[in-house]
Design a protein around this motif. Structure first.
Motif, PDB file in Angstrom:
ATOM      1  N   ALA A 234      12.861  10.090  -2.625  1.00  0.00           N
ATOM      2  CA  ALA A 234      13.813  10.227  -2.400  1.00  0.00           C
ATOM      3  C   ALA A 234      14.622   9.741  -1.140  1.00  0.00           C
ATOM      4  O   ALA A 234      15.441   8.925  -1.552  1.00  0.00           O
ATOM      5  N   SER A 235      13.620   8.751  -0.770  1.00  0.00           N
ATOM      6  CA  SER A 235      14.464   6.983  -0.591  1.00  0.00           C
ATOM      7  C   SER A 235      13.717   6.539  -0.434  1.00  0.00           C
ATOM      8  O   SER A 235      13.416   5.720  -1.790  1.00  0.00           O
ATOM      9  N   GLU A 236      15.668   4.968  -0.926  1.00  0.00           N
ATOM     10  CA  GLU A 236      15.579   3.656  -2.152  1.00  0.00           C
ATOM     11  C   GLU A 236      13.960   3.549  -1.026  1.00  0.00           C
ATOM     12  O   GLU A 236      13.365   2.471  -2.202  1.00  0.00           O
ATOM     13  N   PRO A 237      13.854   2.863  -0.155  1.00  0.00           N
ATOM     14  CA  PRO A 237      12.791   2.050   0.519  1.00  0.00           C
ATOM     15  C   PRO A 237      11.830   2.127  -0.653  1.00  0.00           C
ATOM     16  O   PRO A 237      10.730   1.578  -0.249  1.00  0.00           O
ATOM     17  N   ARG A 238      11.003   4.264  -0.173  1.00  0.00           N
ATOM     18  CA  ARG A 238      10.003   4.025  -0.244  1.00  0.00           C
ATOM     19  C   ARG A 238       9.401   4.386  -1.585  1.00  0.00           C
ATOM     20  O   ARG A 238       8.473   4.181  -2.506  1.00  0.00           O
ATOM     21  N   ARG A 239      10.643   3.925  -2.757  1.00  0.00           N
ATOM     22  CA  ARG A 239      10.732   3.784  -4.161  1.00  0.00           C
ATOM     23  C   ARG A 239      10.397   2.352  -4.615  1.00  0.00           C
ATOM     24  O   ARG A 239       9.582   1.946  -5.563  1.00  0.00           O
ATOM     25  N   ARG A 240      11.104   1.673  -3.812  1.00  0.00           N
ATOM     26  CA  ARG A 240      10.353   0.056  -3.976  1.00  0.00           C
ATOM     27  C   ARG A 240       9.137  -0.211  -3.442  1.00  0.00           C
ATOM     28  O   ARG A 240       8.487  -1.154  -4.083  1.00  0.00           O
ATOM     29  N   MET A 241       8.748   0.398  -2.582  1.00  0.00           N
ATOM     30  CA  MET A 241       7.390   0.172  -1.798  1.00  0.00           C
ATOM     31  C   MET A 241       6.084   0.492  -3.393  1.00  0.00           C
ATOM     32  O   MET A 241       5.527   0.072  -3.645  1.00  0.00           O
ATOM     33  N   LEU A 242       7.247   2.183  -3.772  1.00  0.00           N
ATOM     34  CA  LEU A 242       6.213   2.074  -5.079  1.00  0.00           C
ATOM     35  C   LEU A 242       5.720   1.082  -6.351  1.00  0.00           C
ATOM     36  O   LEU A 242       5.083   0.776  -6.755  1.00  0.00           O
ATOM     37  N   ASP A 243       7.289   0.831  -6.271  1.00  0.00           N
ATOM     38  CA  ASP A 243       7.339  -0.684  -7.613  1.00  0.00           C
ATOM     39  C   ASP A 243       6.388  -1.896  -6.356  1.00  0.00           C
ATOM     40  O   ASP A 243       5.875  -2.254  -7.775  1.00  0.00           O
ATOM     41  N   TRP A 244       6.196  -2.135  -5.678  1.00  0.00           N
ATOM     42  CA  TRP A 244       5.487  -3.068  -4.838  1.00  0.00           C
ATOM     43  C   TRP A 244       4.330  -3.008  -5.765  1.00  0.00           C
ATOM     44  O   TRP A 244       2.849  -3.904  -5.906  1.00  0.00           O
ATOM     45  N   LEU A 245       3.587  -1.635  -5.184  1.00  0.00           N
ATOM     46  CA  LEU A 245       2.292  -1.076  -5.251  1.00  0.00           C
ATOM     47  C   LEU A 245       1.899  -0.837  -6.612  1.00  0.00           C
ATOM     48  O   LEU A 245       0.912  -1.109  -6.688  1.00  0.00           O
ATOM     49  N   VAL A 246       2.306  -1.389  -8.004  1.00  0.00           N
ATOM     50  CA  VAL A 246       2.445  -0.846  -8.922  1.00  0.00           C
ATOM     51  C   VAL A 246       1.900  -2.361  -9.667  1.00  0.00           C
ATOM     52  O   VAL A 246       1.318  -2.763 -10.225  1.00  0.00           O
ATOM     53  N   ARG A 247       3.307  -3.115  -8.756  1.00  0.00           N
ATOM     54  CA  ARG A 247       3.153  -4.371  -9.580  1.00  0.00           C
ATOM     55  C   ARG A 247       1.545  -5.172  -8.408  1.00  0.00           C
ATOM     56  O   ARG A 247       0.789  -6.304  -9.143  1.00  0.00           O
ATOM     57  N   GLU A 248       1.618  -4.945  -7.744  1.00  0.00           N
ATOM     58  CA  GLU A 248       0.258  -5.153  -6.705  1.00  0.00           C
ATOM     59  C   GLU A 248      -1.172  -4.240  -6.370  1.00  0.00           C
ATOM     60  O   GLU A 248      -0.945  -4.499  -5.761  1.00  0.00           O
ATOM     61  N   PRO A 249      -1.260  -3.885  -6.921  1.00  0.00           N
ATOM     62  CA  PRO A 249      -2.374  -2.576  -7.163  1.00  0.00           C
ATOM     63  C   PRO A 249      -3.312  -3.309  -5.787  1.00  0.00           C
ATOM     64  O   PRO A 249      -3.839  -3.875  -6.133  1.00  0.00           O
ATOM     65  N   GLY A 250      -3.566  -2.500  -5.211  1.00  0.00           N
ATOM     66  CA  GLY A 250      -4.676  -2.825  -4.045  1.00  0.00           C
ATOM     67  C   GLY A 250      -4.822  -3.707  -2.616  1.00  0.00           C
ATOM     68  O   GLY A 250      -5.139  -4.674  -2.850  1.00  0.00           O
ATOM     69  N   CYS A 251      -3.094  -4.788  -2.749  1.00  0.00           N
ATOM     70  CA  CYS A 251      -1.853  -5.018  -1.729  1.00  0.00           C
ATOM     71  C   CYS A 251      -2.515  -4.271  -0.595  1.00  0.00           C
ATOM     72  O   CYS A 251      -2.540  -3.164   0.015  1.00  0.00           O
ATOM     73  N   ASN A 252      -2.305  -4.774   0.528  1.00  0.00           N
ATOM     74  CA  ASN A 252      -2.574  -4.966   2.185  1.00  0.00           C
ATOM     75  C   ASN A 252      -1.453  -4.159   2.741  1.00  0.00           C
ATOM     76  O   ASN A 252      -0.554  -4.822   2.126  1.00  0.00           O
ATOM     77  N   VAL A 253      -1.623  -3.770   3.669  1.00  0.00           N
ATOM     78  CA  VAL A 253      -0.173  -3.515   4.582  1.00  0.00           C
ATOM     79  C   VAL A 253      -0.013  -4.182   5.165  1.00  0.00           C
ATOM     80  O   VAL A 253       1.500  -4.677   5.012  1.00  0.00           O
TER      81      VAL A 253
END
Length: 125
Positions: free
Chosen positions: A14-33
């Motif tokens: 439900a949160s736009e920043p969280r959805r963008r975080m998921l987009d980043w994790l799709v682009r960069e799987p295994g990235c660190n915090v």
């Protein structure tokens, strides 16, 4: 999928920043915090990123693993697939990808198909 798990997944989405975080994790799987925090620099504090990550992990949309001092992150698509399977019939599974492809084509958006396109010419041999 239990009701509380379903609620946690929808709450996370439900949160736009969280959805963008998921987009980043799709682009960069295994990235660190730290890398994820860099992506939201100037927008969210490290504390804010960590709070959003907690919500994503409760929704089972992010999987993390510790490696030394780093915490590596991956997008987990399984809850979304479970939601898709819950409300998708055989008929809608056939038509929904075609309708979304038509929508993307009408909007001029780039289409990313999960399945390779089959050529009718190559199958007529």
């Amino acid at each position: 999928m239990k009701t509380d798990e379903l609620d946690a997944t929808f709450h996370a989405l439900a949160s736009e920043p969280r959805r963008r975080m998921l987009d980043w994790l799709v682009r960069e799987p295994g990235c660190n915090v730290g890398r994820l925090c860099e992506c939201f620099e100037g927008e969210l504090s490290r504390f804010g990123v960590m709070k959003h990550l907690q919500v994503l992990e409760r929704g089972n949309l992010v999987i993390s693993r510790r490696e030394g001092r780093e915490r590596l992150l991956w997008f987990n698509a399984a809850p979304l697939q479970l939601i898709h399977e819950r409300w998708t019939t055989e008929l809608s599974a056939y038509w929904a990808p075609r309708l979304t492809a038509l929508k993307y084509a009408a909007e001029g958006a780039e289409v990313h198909s999960l399945f390779p396109a089959t050529s009718q010419r190559s199958s007529r041999k």
